[in-house]
Enzyme design. Structure first.
Site, mmCIF file in Angstrom:
data_model
loop_
_atom_site.group_PDB
_atom_site.id
_atom_site.type_symbol
_atom_site.label_atom_id
_atom_site.label_comp_id
_atom_site.label_asym_id
_atom_site.label_seq_id
_atom_site.Cartn_x
_atom_site.Cartn_y
_atom_site.Cartn_z
ATOM 1 N N CYS A 89 0.700 -1.150 -0.127
ATOM 2 C CA CYS A 89 0.107 -0.001 0.066
ATOM 3 C C CYS A 89 0.174 1.694 -0.040
ATOM 4 C CB CYS A 89 -0.670 0.065 1.046
ATOM 5 S SG CYS A 89 -2.853 -1.051 1.166
ATOM 6 N N ASP A 90 2.045 1.442 0.437
ATOM 7 C CA ASP A 90 3.210 2.348 0.169
ATOM 8 C C ASP A 90 4.475 2.373 -0.228
ATOM 9 O OD1 ASP A 90 3.255 4.804 0.020
ATOM 10 O OD2 ASP A 90 3.925 4.646 2.873
#
Length: 235
Positions: A89-90
């Protein structure tokens, strides 16, 4: 690494504590006494990819290709080889660390999503960093590992060109948004423009073109049109 959110602390412990791969950082220990939480990782002597890539000197093309491959291998492990699928997610240069031999190590799992055995998607609030966030985050739709694929595509373009995804100081306004400029160069068969003054990359222009094609494939608006990380790695 000091964590300010207990939720991020617990997610990071759950995610990285169950992994073991040469392209992921290794968690050595942690402390959760009082109101502060501390994670102890192995020391990465060459810092983050952001510092390495956007510094004063351009890293060698060969080294950039190896960082791309290492990041892809780390994501393939998270997406396909863990007992529970993990969406990072990042993915961004600041969360890619480099050890003393410049081996890629994916780090910072505070925003990661751990899926259940029979789960392939999840509904959650927007996560990630501007410039690397997939469009589906903004449409209140379930997210899958394809959000990491989008971020990887943006990262790959930055590795190719040794510049950030948005540069307001670009010489030409058509070059400000890296994804648009890279696609234009591909369409117009001017790949050399992306790696100007990089003789090593120019000598390997076929691979440059292949990387651009993969990156553009990864950043399709429709997640169903994006490849899996293994498909992108095999190209």
């Amino acid at each position: 690494m000091v964590i300010d959110s207990e939720q991020e602390f617990q997610v990071e412990i759950s995610a990285i504590g169950k992994t073991n791969h040469k392209n992921l950082v290794q968690l050595l220990g942690f402390c959760n006494e009082g109101q502060r939480w501390l994670l102890v990782y192995e020391y990465m002597s060459n810092g983050s990819l952001a510092s390495y890539l956007f510094g004063n000197s351009r890293p060698r093309w060969y080294r950039r290709t190896q960082i791309a491959f290492g990041t892809a291998r780390g994501l393939a492990y998270l997406h396909e080889e863990c007992s529970n699928q993990i969406i990072h997610c990042d993915i961004k240069p600041q969360n890619i660390l480099l050890d003393d031999s410049l081996t890629t190590r994916i780090s910072d799992f505070g925003l990661a999503k751990l899926l259940k055995t029979d789960q392939t998607r999840t509904v959650t609030a927007i996560s990630g960093t501007k410039g690397y966030v997939a469009p589906e985050w903004f449409k209140s739709k379930p997210v899958t590992v394809k959000v990491d694929i989008y971020s990887f595509g943006m990262l790959l373009l930055e590795l190719i060109c040794c510049r950030k995804s948005f540069d307001q100081d670009a010489k030409d306004e058509n070059q400000m948004i890296l994804a648009d400029w890279a696609y234009d160069c591909y369409e117009e068969r001017r790949m050399y423009m992306l790696v100007q003054e990089d003789e090593e990359a120019i000598q390997d222009i076929e691979r440059v073109e292949k990387f651009v094609i993969i990156a553009v494939w990864c950043i399709q608006d429709d997640p169903l049109l994006r490849p899996t990380i293994r498909e992108s790695h095999r190209c």
